[in-house]
Write a protein that holds these residues in place. Structure first.
Motif, mmCIF file in Angstrom:
data_model
loop_
_atom_site.group_PDB
_atom_site.id
_atom_site.type_symbol
_atom_site.label_atom_id
_atom_site.label_comp_id
_atom_site.label_asym_id
_atom_site.label_seq_id
_atom_site.Cartn_x
_atom_site.Cartn_y
_atom_site.Cartn_z
ATOM 1 N N LYS A 124 36.935 -6.663 -10.364
ATOM 2 C CA LYS A 124 36.653 -7.743 -9.413
ATOM 3 C C LYS A 124 36.315 -9.026 -10.166
ATOM 4 O O LYS A 124 35.522 -9.003 -11.114
ATOM 5 N N GLY B 108 28.902 -13.465 -0.924
ATOM 6 C CA GLY B 108 28.875 -12.604 -2.102
ATOM 7 C C GLY B 108 29.493 -11.237 -1.867
ATOM 8 O O GLY B 108 29.433 -10.357 -2.726
ATOM 9 N N ASP C 240 31.918 -8.283 -4.061
ATOM 10 C CA ASP C 240 31.434 -7.177 -4.897
ATOM 11 C C ASP C 240 31.505 -5.871 -4.104
ATOM 12 O O ASP C 240 31.887 -4.816 -4.620
ATOM 13 N N GLY D 185 21.329 -12.883 -7.303
ATOM 14 C CA GLY D 185 22.642 -13.030 -6.678
ATOM 15 C C GLY D 185 23.804 -12.503 -7.493
ATOM 16 O O GLY D 185 24.949 -12.618 -7.084
HETATM 17 MG MG MG Z 1 28.984 -13.054 -6.315
#
Ligand code: MG
Ligand code: ADP
Ligand code: ASP
Length: 402
Positions: free
Chosen positions: A6, A150, A153, A208
């Motif tokens: 990723k 986010g 992930d 984060g």
């Molecule tokens: Mg991120």
């Protein structure tokens, strides 16, 4: 071997970076591995799209916002597909519909429920590199959803679990998980390994570097996870069930500025008051975090709690609409607060951790508003302006530096 790789926004921010990613994937592919690549939107594209939406309508319908945001990841995967073609490597880009990544129906904060693996398997069997959009899914209404900021992930870890991948690598703009955000605490130390539980706490409390649900999934399905840099070949940090104990009490410090403290003042001091208050909040799907209740005096008491900033207006409105039922006198709101936490499995058997943290904050002349603890963390609520100073003071006090 099957690997899921990723790459976050900064790693695909421009043409040069896109080719850099393509070449890193090629190393695995040429070594005979099956490669699935998950991408985020380029650079700050998701922020740009949110601004565009708010310019048209300051409260954009969540369904339409997801429709817009999912374009960011589609741009990345399409361009990556073109880069592979230019390098004469067979590849195919797929979005959430084409894979079929099924989620719950909540726009903006959907959870992955099931991923169909047939199409990906078929493409891998045809010797293609498969490039998949992160962050997005589809719900039962055949609409696009997103997994929360986010969330790419989580897409990567979920795909790794569904495909029984041998490895899941999260490439980002730092070369691993540090004892604190290295942008705020420059002398933070890179960790070689960290447990799922500690990483989950750090991620949930504001680190984060990983989406917290990705860590939850990795633990549940036992996906070995590595965080490393897309720009160098340094080894990175492995997240797994058990790590070699380095004798560290604390694994890291994290901060979260997206918090609001709400205080309900002058509640009647009798059974059922907390239930009524938090039942109202829960019914509105608002996450409550820290809770503090004062000792009753003169038949009344106060209850303070924290909620994510973007939910605070809704929470206050619900309370104000129910002041009579709650028999409360006043509601007080403070958005300028932040949570700072220390996390570490080692504190379970060591009672001095909280005191040491408070001493560090005292030394930096930082006032504590609220405190909450679990077996492996201590969290304090402080004034938002003190966040960075608090992180550095606490980090130093525990001797976490390089
Ligand atoms: Mg991120
Ligand atoms: P990506 O776009 O690759 O997903 P993110 O911005 O989401 O990247 O995550 C990487 C950032 O996380 C780093 O640039 C760093 O500032 C921040 N970060 C916060 N806490 C930590 C930590 N404990 N260790 C490493 N990075 C951290
Ligand atoms: N592009 C999305 C975001 O900026 C998802 C991600 O980067 O993981 O939040």
């Amino acid at each position: 071997m099957l690997v899921v790789k990723k790459f976050g926004g900064t790693s695909v921010a421009n043409k040069e970076r896109i080719y850099n990613v393509a070449n890193r994937c090629l190393e695995d592919y040429r070594a005979g591995n099956q490669v699935v690549v998950v991408l985020s939107a380029m650079g700050k594209q998701t922020d740009v799209l949110i601004d565009m939406a708010k310019d048209i309508n300051d409260k954009p319908p969540k369904r339409e916002l997801d429709m817009l945001l999912t374009t960011g990841e589609q741009i990345s995967v399409a361009l990556m597909g073109m880069a592979f073609d230019a390098l004469n490597v067979p590849a195919v880009s797929l979005n959430a519909f084409q894979v079929a990544m099924h989620t719950t129906s909540v726009y903006g904060n959907a959870r992955l429920k099931r991923i169909d693996t047939e199409r990906i398997r078929h493409e891998l069997d045809n010797k293609k590199i498969v490039v998949v959009t992160g962050f997005q899914g589809i719900n039962k209404y055949d609409d696009f959803t997103t997994l929360g900021r986010g969330g790419s992930d989580t897409t990567a870890v979920a795909l790794a679990a569904a495909l029984h991948a041998d490895k899941c690598e999260i490439y980002t703009d730092v070369d691993g998980v540090y004892t604190a955000d290295p942008r705020i605490v420059p002398n933070a130390r890179k960790m070689k390994e960290i447990t799922y539980d500690e990483m989950l706490d750090l991620a949930t409390l504001g680190a984060g570097v990983l989406h917290n649900r990705s860590v939850e999934l990795a633990k549940k399905y036992n996906v070995p996870l590595v965080v490393r840099s897309s720009l160098n070949t340094s080894e990175g940090t492995t997240i797994k069930e058990v790590v070699k104990v380095e004798g560290m009490l604390i694994s890291g410090v994290a901060a979260e500025k997206n918090a609001t403290r709400i205080s309900v003042i002058g509640l009647e001091d009798r059974p059922g008051v907390a239930f009524r208050l938090f039942n109202l909040i829960a019914k509105a799907n608002i996450n409550v975090d820290m809770i503090l209740q004062s000792i009753g005096r003169d038949g009344t008491k106060d209850i303070s709690f924290t909620v994510p900033e973007d939910m605070s207006d809704d929470a206050v409105k619900i309370i104000e609409d129910n002041m009579d039922m709650l028999r409360a006198h006043q509601v007080d709101v403070n958005k300028d607060v932040a949570k700072v936490s220390v996390v570490g499995a080692g504190m379970m058997s060591n009672p001095g951790v909280a005191a040491k943290m408070f001493e560090a904050l005292f030394g930096a002349d930082i006032n504590i508003n609220m405190i909450s603890t679990s077996e492996i963390r201590v969290t304090v609520l402080i004034s938002e302006k003190d966040t960075e100073r608090a992180m550095r003071a606490v980090h130093d006090a525990f001797g976490l530096e390089d």
